[in-house]
Design a protein around this motif. Structure first.
Motif, mmCIF file in Angstrom:
data_model
loop_
_atom_site.group_PDB
_atom_site.id
_atom_site.type_symbol
_atom_site.label_atom_id
_atom_site.label_comp_id
_atom_site.label_asym_id
_atom_site.label_seq_id
_atom_site.Cartn_x
_atom_site.Cartn_y
_atom_site.Cartn_z
ATOM 1 N N ILE A 235 -54.638 10.209 -9.884
ATOM 2 C CA ILE A 235 -53.247 10.353 -9.448
ATOM 3 C C ILE A 235 -52.333 10.027 -10.618
ATOM 4 C CG2 ILE A 235 -51.465 9.464 -7.903
ATOM 5 C CD1 ILE A 235 -53.739 8.843 -5.901
ATOM 6 N N ASP A 236 -51.462 10.959 -10.947
ATOM 7 C CA ASP A 236 -50.555 10.794 -12.081
ATOM 8 C C ASP A 236 -49.158 11.227 -11.647
ATOM 9 O OD1 ASP A 236 -49.169 10.677 -14.439
ATOM 10 O OD2 ASP A 236 -50.262 12.317 -15.416
ATOM 11 N N LEU A 237 -48.331 10.276 -11.281
ATOM 12 C CA LEU A 237 -46.972 10.601 -10.844
ATOM 13 C C LEU A 237 -46.000 10.700 -12.010
ATOM 14 C CD1 LEU A 237 -46.583 8.477 -7.585
ATOM 15 C CD2 LEU A 237 -47.618 10.731 -7.931
ATOM 16 N N PHE A 238 -46.476 10.425 -13.218
ATOM 17 C CA PHE A 238 -45.645 10.582 -14.410
ATOM 18 C C PHE A 238 -45.755 11.989 -14.987
ATOM 19 C CE2 PHE A 238 -46.370 6.022 -14.257
ATOM 20 C CZ PHE A 238 -45.140 5.495 -14.598
ATOM 21 N N GLY A 239 -46.978 12.499 -15.099
ATOM 22 C CA GLY A 239 -47.189 13.746 -15.809
ATOM 23 C C GLY A 239 -47.580 14.929 -14.963
ATOM 24 N N SER A 240 -47.948 14.707 -13.702
ATOM 25 C CA SER A 240 -48.380 15.800 -12.839
ATOM 26 C C SER A 240 -47.307 16.102 -11.804
ATOM 27 C CB SER A 240 -49.696 15.454 -12.131
ATOM 28 O OG SER A 240 -49.992 16.418 -11.137
ATOM 29 N N ALA A 241 -46.630 17.238 -11.970
ATOM 30 C CA ALA A 241 -45.626 17.636 -10.985
ATOM 31 C C ALA A 241 -46.270 17.845 -9.625
ATOM 32 C CB ALA A 241 -44.913 18.909 -11.445
ATOM 33 N N ALA A 242 -47.490 18.380 -9.615
ATOM 34 C CA ALA A 242 -48.174 18.623 -8.347
ATOM 35 C C ALA A 242 -48.438 17.318 -7.607
ATOM 36 C CB ALA A 242 -49.484 19.373 -8.578
ATOM 37 N N ASP A 243 -48.913 16.301 -8.317
ATOM 38 C CA ASP A 243 -49.150 15.016 -7.674
ATOM 39 C C ASP A 243 -47.847 14.430 -7.128
ATOM 40 O OD1 ASP A 243 -51.789 15.306 -8.328
ATOM 41 O OD2 ASP A 243 -51.876 13.600 -9.717
ATOM 42 N N ALA A 244 -46.767 14.558 -7.884
ATOM 43 C CA ALA A 244 -45.472 14.053 -7.413
ATOM 44 C C ALA A 244 -45.020 14.813 -6.174
ATOM 45 C CB ALA A 244 -44.430 14.170 -8.524
ATOM 46 N N ILE A 245 -45.187 16.109 -6.166
ATOM 47 C CA ILE A 245 -44.785 16.933 -5.022
ATOM 48 C C ILE A 245 -45.573 16.546 -3.774
ATOM 49 C CG2 ILE A 245 -44.949 19.289 -4.101
ATOM 50 C CD1 ILE A 245 -44.226 20.210 -7.028
ATOM 51 N N GLY A 246 -46.889 16.496 -3.896
ATOM 52 C CA GLY A 246 -47.716 16.138 -2.749
ATOM 53 C C GLY A 246 -47.456 14.732 -2.265
ATOM 54 N N SER A 247 -47.195 13.814 -3.187
ATOM 55 C CA SER A 247 -46.975 12.425 -2.813
ATOM 56 C C SER A 247 -45.648 12.245 -2.071
ATOM 57 C CB SER A 247 -47.014 11.541 -4.063
ATOM 58 O OG SER A 247 -48.293 11.610 -4.680
ATOM 59 N N VAL A 248 -44.605 12.933 -2.525
ATOM 60 C CA VAL A 248 -43.326 12.870 -1.816
ATOM 61 C C VAL A 248 -43.490 13.437 -0.404
ATOM 62 C CG1 VAL A 248 -40.982 13.806 -1.734
ATOM 63 C CG2 VAL A 248 -41.883 12.884 -3.875
ATOM 64 N N ALA A 249 -44.182 14.557 -0.281
ATOM 65 C CA ALA A 249 -44.399 15.148 1.045
ATOM 66 C C ALA A 249 -45.191 14.198 1.938
ATOM 67 C CB ALA A 249 -45.122 16.476 0.906
ATOM 68 N N ASN A 250 -46.231 13.583 1.393
ATOM 69 C CA ASN A 250 -47.041 12.643 2.160
ATOM 70 C C ASN A 250 -46.213 11.445 2.598
ATOM 71 O OD1 ASN A 250 -49.579 11.756 3.246
ATOM 72 N ND2 ASN A 250 -49.763 10.346 1.536
ATOM 73 N N TYR A 251 -45.328 10.975 1.724
ATOM 74 C CA TYR A 251 -44.441 9.858 2.058
ATOM 75 C C TYR A 251 -43.574 10.211 3.259
ATOM 76 C CZ TYR A 251 -40.944 6.160 1.442
ATOM 77 O OH TYR A 251 -40.107 5.092 1.645
ATOM 78 N N PHE A 252 -43.010 11.411 3.254
ATOM 79 C CA PHE A 252 -42.132 11.807 4.356
ATOM 80 C C PHE A 252 -42.878 11.895 5.676
ATOM 81 C CE2 PHE A 252 -38.897 13.361 1.247
ATOM 82 C CZ PHE A 252 -37.838 12.637 1.771
ATOM 83 N N VAL A 253 -44.070 12.461 5.656
ATOM 84 C CA VAL A 253 -44.846 12.548 6.891
ATOM 85 C C VAL A 253 -45.143 11.153 7.430
ATOM 86 C CG1 VAL A 253 -47.080 13.228 7.858
ATOM 87 C CG2 VAL A 253 -45.836 14.801 6.369
ATOM 88 N N ALA A 254 -45.483 10.226 6.527
ATOM 89 C CA ALA A 254 -45.766 8.850 6.947
ATOM 90 C C ALA A 254 -44.540 8.166 7.529
ATOM 91 C CB ALA A 254 -46.293 8.043 5.762
#
Length: 367
Positions: A235-254
């Motif tokens: 998991i790389d929220l600094f360099g991976s836009a995809a990881d950041a995108i999925g993580s924000v979406a997962n946060y909202f669902v939670a």
């Protein structure tokens, strides 16, 4: 670049309580923390603070970490004198101005950057929308408001920011005790993440509050909701836009996001029967039915007139001008769980709408 392997995050998220007495003690011995080439004045280092060192010992015991490593890391953390001042709320009586706040975020530079980001990451955004039900424009709005799509992720060492707020949180803050405890829990989570992953605790840079990456996740959010959305094994929220995108979406669902539900509807007020105090008493928590709002003088317009869920009357002050009002749904409330501010939530929503419009896409707008 700081990487937290996926297995490490799963482990930490499952171990928010102390490990059992049967667990092997200190399975990983960290290398000693080297002194920096140009060490700051000793008075700025937390090694000289008994309360910080006691916290380090207690943390190591709670989390089953190497005590010498924890002491060394916290001991080399620096006090940042500017950070406590930044945590203080605006002076009482400071007028809020939605128009001015909006203009900081819904503006040409961010909109153009948002279009580029969306175009470059269209597949990941579409995949996140399909898997989580969170519209691309909401994710784009979050990343644009938070860091201008990674351009402004913060330059302070996360360990310094978290240590400063853990041990020197400003006593003048109205919720100083509560907030200091929050930052101590974030410092604990950060060190647990670092220790299990083997990363350098002094590498990560972030905001003055210790938030990290494109989406400005706090360490506890990283542990609980960050995902390896690009499936590369970490998991790389600094360099991976995809990881950041999925993580924000997962946060909202939670935090209660409902797929397909608008964030808000337009309203108009009937001055003759308006009970504004009652309507604003629950703040941004959806509480009223459409009929209950109408009975108190706030009529929901458009598609919202037939809405069957609960709503909150959202007031956005405009300095000396008349306030702006909307009726917020549970999805508006979900956006405020990212940052507990109706002004922030509306800026996220409207920036996302503006980017969607600029690239010719559909917009999740209240009807």
């Amino acid at each position: 670049m700081l990487h937290f392997p996926k297995f490490a995050l799963i482990f930490v998220a499952c171990c928010a309580i102390p490990v059992s007495a049967t667990a092997k003690k200190h399975p990983k011995k960290r290398a000693p923390v080297a002194a920096e080439a140009q060490a700051p004045a000793e008075s700025l280092l937390y090694a000289s603070r008994p309360d910080a060192m006691q916290f380090a010992d207690d943390l190591a015991e709670r989390r089953d970490l190497d005590p010498a490593w924890v002491r060394a890391v916290i001991g080399r953390a620096r006090f940042l004198p500017q950070v406590p001042r930044l945590m203080l709320p605006a002076p009482r009586g400071t007028a809020k101005n939605w128009s001015a706040y909006r203009a900081r975020f819904v503006e040409p530079v961010r909109i153009r950057a948002g279009v580029r980001f969306w175009n470059e990451n269209a597949d990941a955004l579409a995949q996140a929308e399909q898997e989580y039900g969170v519209p691309a424009e909401i994710i784009v709005g979050i990343l644009g408001v938070e860091t201008l799509y990674g351009q402004h992720m913060g330059k302070l060492r996360v360990i310094d920011a978290l240590a400063t707020l853990s041990f020197d949180f400003p006593s003048a803050h109205p919720r100083a005790t509560e907030r200091q405890q929050y930052f101590r829990s974030e410092l604990e989570q950060y060190l647990s993440l670092i220790y299990r992953s083997g990363a350098d605790p002094f590498d990560a840079r972030g905001s003055y509050a210790g938030a990290m990456g494109l989406g400005q996740f706090m360490p506890s959010s990283w542990a609980r909701w960050a995902v390896d959305f690009d499936r590369d094994g970490h998991i790389d929220l600094f360099g991976s836009a995809a990881d950041a995108i999925g993580s924000v979406a997962n946060y909202f669902v939670a935090h209660g996001w409902t797929a397909g539900l608008p964030t808000h509807f337009p309203v108009h007020l009937d001055a003759a029967r308006l009970d504004l105090d009652a309507l604003l008493a629950p703040d941004i928590l959806p509480t009223f039915s459409v009929a209950a709002m109408a009975a108190k003088g706030a009529m929901v317009d458009g598609a919202g007139a037939a809405y069957g869920g609960k709503l909150a009357l959202i007031e956005l002050e405009n300095g000396g001008d008349a306030p702006t009002f909307v009726a917020g749904t549970d999805n508006f409330y979900a956006v405020t769980r990212y940052n507990w501010s109706s002004y922030y939530a509306m800026a996220v929503i409207e920036l996302g709408q503006a980017v969607a419009a600029a690239r010719g896409g559909e917009s999740l707008r209240g009807q």
